[in-house]
Design a protein around this motif. Structure first.
Motif, PDB file in Angstrom:
ATOM      1  N   THR A   9      80.473  51.494   5.484  1.00 37.34           N
ATOM      2  CA  THR A   9      79.181  50.946   5.074  1.00 37.34           C
ATOM      3  C   THR A   9      78.912  49.673   5.878  1.00 37.34           C
ATOM      4  OG1 THR A   9      80.174  49.554   3.391  1.00 37.34           O
ATOM      5  CG2 THR A   9      79.530  51.777   2.713  1.00 37.34           C
ATOM      6  N   VAL A  10      77.661  49.254   5.884  1.00 40.16           N
ATOM      7  CA  VAL A  10      77.288  48.016   6.569  1.00 40.16           C
ATOM      8  C   VAL A  10      78.107  46.859   5.999  1.00 40.16           C
ATOM      9  CG1 VAL A  10      75.426  46.349   6.877  1.00 40.16           C
ATOM     10  CG2 VAL A  10      74.960  48.797   7.089  1.00 40.16           C
ATOM     11  N   GLU A  11      78.249  46.888   4.690  1.00 45.10           N
ATOM     12  CA  GLU A  11      78.987  45.824   4.006  1.00 45.10           C
ATOM     13  C   GLU A  11      80.435  45.748   4.494  1.00 45.10           C
ATOM     14  OE1 GLU A  11      78.052  42.762   1.692  1.00 45.10           O
ATOM     15  OE2 GLU A  11      76.761  44.252   2.626  1.00 45.10           O
ATOM     16  N   GLU A  12      81.084  46.918   4.615  1.00 44.55           N
ATOM     17  CA  GLU A  12      82.478  46.952   5.078  1.00 44.55           C
ATOM     18  C   GLU A  12      82.583  46.423   6.507  1.00 44.55           C
ATOM     19  OE1 GLU A  12      84.238  50.766   2.523  1.00 44.55           O
ATOM     20  OE2 GLU A  12      83.301  51.089   4.470  1.00 44.55           O
ATOM     21  N   MET A  13      81.656  46.845   7.354  1.00 44.21           N
ATOM     22  CA  MET A  13      81.670  46.405   8.748  1.00 44.21           C
ATOM     23  C   MET A  13      81.432  44.888   8.841  1.00 44.21           C
ATOM     24  SD  MET A  13      82.537  47.907  11.294  1.00 44.21           S
ATOM     25  CE  MET A  13      82.883  49.393  12.138  1.00 44.21           C
ATOM     26  N   HIS A  14      80.495  44.408   8.041  1.00 46.78           N
ATOM     27  CA  HIS A  14      80.194  42.975   8.021  1.00 46.78           C
ATOM     28  C   HIS A  14      81.429  42.172   7.622  1.00 46.78           C
ATOM     29  CE1 HIS A  14      79.191  39.365   5.629  1.00 46.78           C
ATOM     30  NE2 HIS A  14      78.427  39.089   6.662  1.00 46.78           N
ATOM     31  N   ASP A  15      82.066  42.595   6.547  1.00 43.63           N
ATOM     32  CA  ASP A  15      83.218  41.849   6.055  1.00 43.63           C
ATOM     33  C   ASP A  15      84.348  41.878   7.080  1.00 43.63           C
ATOM     34  OD1 ASP A  15      81.620  41.616   3.892  1.00 43.63           O
ATOM     35  OD2 ASP A  15      82.956  42.611   2.460  1.00 43.63           O
TER      36      ASP A  15
ATOM     37  N   ARG B 109      73.486  35.093   7.533  1.00 43.20           N
ATOM     38  CA  ARG B 109      72.814  35.387   8.796  1.00 43.20           C
ATOM     39  C   ARG B 109      73.525  36.462   9.624  1.00 43.20           C
ATOM     40  NH1 ARG B 109      74.348  29.828   9.899  1.00 43.20           N
ATOM     41  NH2 ARG B 109      76.085  29.729  11.350  1.00 43.20           N
ATOM     42  N   PHE B 110      74.827  36.655   9.389  1.00 43.15           N
ATOM     43  CA  PHE B 110      75.523  37.711  10.134  1.00 43.15           C
ATOM     44  C   PHE B 110      75.087  39.083   9.625  1.00 43.15           C
ATOM     45  CE2 PHE B 110      78.191  33.935  10.031  1.00 43.15           C
ATOM     46  CZ  PHE B 110      78.208  33.650  11.375  1.00 43.15           C
ATOM     47  N   ARG B 111      74.868  39.142   8.330  1.00 48.20           N
ATOM     48  CA  ARG B 111      74.371  40.388   7.736  1.00 48.20           C
ATOM     49  C   ARG B 111      72.981  40.718   8.276  1.00 48.20           C
ATOM     50  NH1 ARG B 111      76.217  38.813   2.931  1.00 48.20           N
ATOM     51  NH2 ARG B 111      78.030  40.063   2.464  1.00 48.20           N
ATOM     52  N   GLN B 112      72.195  39.654   8.481  1.00 51.62           N
ATOM     53  CA  GLN B 112      70.811  39.843   8.930  1.00 51.62           C
ATOM     54  C   GLN B 112      70.695  39.974  10.444  1.00 51.62           C
ATOM     55  OE1 GLN B 112      68.813  40.207   6.561  1.00 51.62           O
ATOM     56  NE2 GLN B 112      69.892  39.268   4.850  1.00 51.62           N
ATOM     57  N   GLY B 113      71.813  39.760  11.150  1.00 56.28           N
ATOM     58  CA  GLY B 113      71.746  39.785  12.612  1.00 56.28           C
ATOM     59  C   GLY B 113      71.039  38.572  13.178  1.00 56.28           C
ATOM     60  N   ALA B 114      71.090  37.462  12.449  1.00 58.42           N
ATOM     61  CA  ALA B 114      70.377  36.256  12.884  1.00 58.42           C
ATOM     62  C   ALA B 114      71.354  35.146  13.269  1.00 58.42           C
ATOM     63  CB  ALA B 114      69.431  35.788  11.783  1.00 58.42           C
TER      64      ALA B 114
END
Ligand SMILES: Cc1cc2nc3c(=O)[nH]c(=O)nc-3n(C[C@H](O)[C@H](O)[C@H](O)COP(=O)(O)OP(=O)(O)OC[C@H]3O[C@@H](n4cnc5c(N)ncnc54)[C@H](O)[C@@H]3O)c2cc1C
Lengths: 416, 94
Positions: free
Chosen positions: B34-40, A397-402
């Motif tokens: 990347t989005v992935e790097e920021m997410h992690d 959900r963090f990836r999805q912004g949810a």
């Protein structure tokens, strides 16, 4: 054996010789359909509902210690469904409804006591926020009442109503909230699952996973390898450690929450009371002890104990709202390690490894969730689909912004 | 817990606020990550049982940021460094 008043009478007249252990102590079989890691409240409830509601009987629960050694035996036993967000509230209301029928359902006295929970507020904006929350609760079918200062004074005359800094301006009251005997919840679910054929294996720690080509085929344990079609992680405060064995990093930090019990007193508190201007909450156990707690310590830890600054902080909160607590002597205090997630909300989801599932991130509020968590996890494991009320508890959900961030403080676990 | 502050000496941990894993120093470049790097970076944590390097802020003191190496099993404080030195050594700041 069914427990009943008649049974007690019969056993009493025949020297109590007929009682049997509430569950077996089996050695693990080499293979199961479903293996659950962690014999806390959630793991045992999952096994119970898998067997009872979803017809899955070839199930094992692997527990590294003894049943009740984790947070299920360490929490302050409060149940409630007073959340605000759509992702949470229907789930917790589902849980409260399950609590209401639980003792009949699993034939065990868990001392479910709906004595009410009173969230005090101390300013106009806080009252507005509670009104909004109360409305959200009622929309989900829960009960919520807004009380004024006079009603609260009648209910709890001993609170510091007129404090210059934090006067009590009102409260959100949920009459159906309350407390439950926590150990009995573990025992009741264990007994109910065992009777339906689930193997509960204690002193069996999961030490690794058998993962091939992105598929989980079983687990390594201190009692040898066990194969499984599905593996369900349910290790509460140890989730990151268990998940790391499968190569997963979780959006979780482990933190300690402390709890305190005073000497036994005559009945004085009607239900659960929470202080809205500091972190302090209190209820009274059936034995008479005041059971109270407050904030988490705030640093990562796996030690099941906290430090003195938080003890001081909790006691200050108690003195601020309920000065009479200063006359009670402290009997015991302890700590439990919990999964604090990045938005303060839990996960019930599959992982990217096929056949490997995750139930985690319950923070300091997972006890009340025990029945619904078990039910929804069982639903996911058996049907492959998330239960309607748990569909927001996704791992991505963090990836999805949810995010489901009740407090609105962002990705900072020690602030939730 | 007592934090042995490199400038001020031993201080009560209650004077500090904890931010979390010291890997937060290594923020990816927002323009190129990347989005992935920021997410992690923002959401995933190692959360180890054992030695843990973490950021502590001396809010009720000199307001310095420290990198504290601490055991999450015993609470023992093993090493305390100024976060600016750690960050500079990692090339984070000029
Ligand atoms: C002091 C305190 C007060 C709290 N008060 C409340 C409250 O009032 N209301 C509320 O709703 N919630 C409360 N909570 C939160 C609640 O207790 C938890 O969220 C909930 O109990 C977690 O689920 P569980 O019961 O399954 O956890 P646990 O009982 O901790 O179960 C997890 C189990 O997994 C086992 N395990 C770990 N690793 C392995 C492994 N490798 N192999 C096998 N087994 C393993 C552990 O031994 C443990 O028994 C409180 C928590 C604490 C610490």
């Amino acid at each position: 054996m069914r427990y009943s008043a008649l049974r007690i009478l019969k056993e009493g007249l025949t020297g109590n010789r007929g009682w049997q252990p509430a569950w077996r102590e089996p050695e693990p079989k080499p293979e199961y359909d479903i293996v659950i890691i962690g014999g806390g409240g959630h793991g045992l409830a999952t096994a119970y509902y898998l067997a009872k509601e979803f017809g899955e009987r070839n199930v094992a629960v692997l527990e590294k210690g003894w049943l009740g050694s984790g947070n299920i035996g360490r929490n302050t036993t409060i149940i409630r469904s007073n959340y605000l967000l759509e992702g949470n509230q229907p789930f917790y209301e589902f849980s409260l409804k399950l609590w209401e029928g639980l003792e009949q359902d699993f034939n065990y006295n868990a001392m479910v006591s709906q004595r009410g929970i009173l969230n005090l507020c101390h300013s106009d904006p806080q009252r507005d926020a509670f009104v909004r929350r109360g409305n959200a609760m009622r929309l989900s079918g829960a009960d919520a009442v807004i009380l004024g200062p006079d009603e609260i004074r009648k209910m709890c005359p001993y609170l510091d109503h007129e404090s210059a800094r934090f006067p009590i301006t009102g409260a959100l009251w949920q009459p159906r909230g309350g407390t439950v005997r926590h150990d009995a919840v573990a025992w009741g679910y264990a007994r109910g699952a065992d009777r339906r054929g689930v193997d509960i294996v204690q002193n069996c720690e999961v030490t690794g996973f058998d993962i091939k080509d992105g598929r989980c085929l079983g687990v390594e344990t201190t009692k040898g390898p066990i194969k499984a079609k599905k593996v369900a992680m349910c290790a509460a405060g140890s989730s990151s450690r268990v998940a790391a064995l499968a190569g997963l990093r979780l959006p979780i930090e482990s933190h300690v929450l402390q709890a305190f019990v005073s000497e036994g007193l005559k009945p004085v508190l009607p239900g659960v009371i929470t202080f809205g201007a500091g972190h302090f909450y209190v209820s009274q156990s059936d034995k008479g002890g005041l059971v109270f707690g407050g904030d988490i310590d705030g640093y990562n830890t796996y030690a099941q104990r906290g430090n003195l600054p938080v003890v001081e902080d909790v006691c200050e909160g108690g003195m601020a709202i309920m000065p009479m607590i200063g006359r009670a002597r402290l009997l015991r205090m302890w700590g439990g390690v919990m999964d604090m997630s990045m938005d303060g909300s839990p996960f019930i989801d599959r992982t990217h490894v096929e056949g490997l599932y995750l139930n985690a991130g319950w923070c300091y509020g997972g006890f009340k969730a025990t029945p619904a968590s078990g039910y929804c996890y069982a639903h996911l494991l058996a049907s492959g689909q998330p239960h309607e009320t748990a569909r927001f508890f996704r791992l991505d959900r963090f990836r999805q912004g949810a995010m489901i961030d009740e407090k609105g403080v962002g990705a900072q676990p020690n602030l939730h | 817990m007592i934090i042995d502050h490199p400038l001020l000496g031993p201080r009560d941990a209650a004077e500090f606020v904890v931010l979390g894993d010291a890997s937060l120093i290594d923020r990816p470049d927002g323009m190129t990550a990347t989005v992935e790097e920021m997410h992690d970076y923002a959401y995933l944590r190692d959360n180890p049982a054992g030695d843990h390097r973490e950021l502590w802020y001396h809010e009720q003191g000199d307001r310095s940021w420290l990198v504290v190496t601490r055991s999450t099993l015993t609470h023992e404080v093993i090493k305390v460094e100024l976060a600016r030195n750690v960050a500079r050594a990692q090339g984070r700041s000029r």
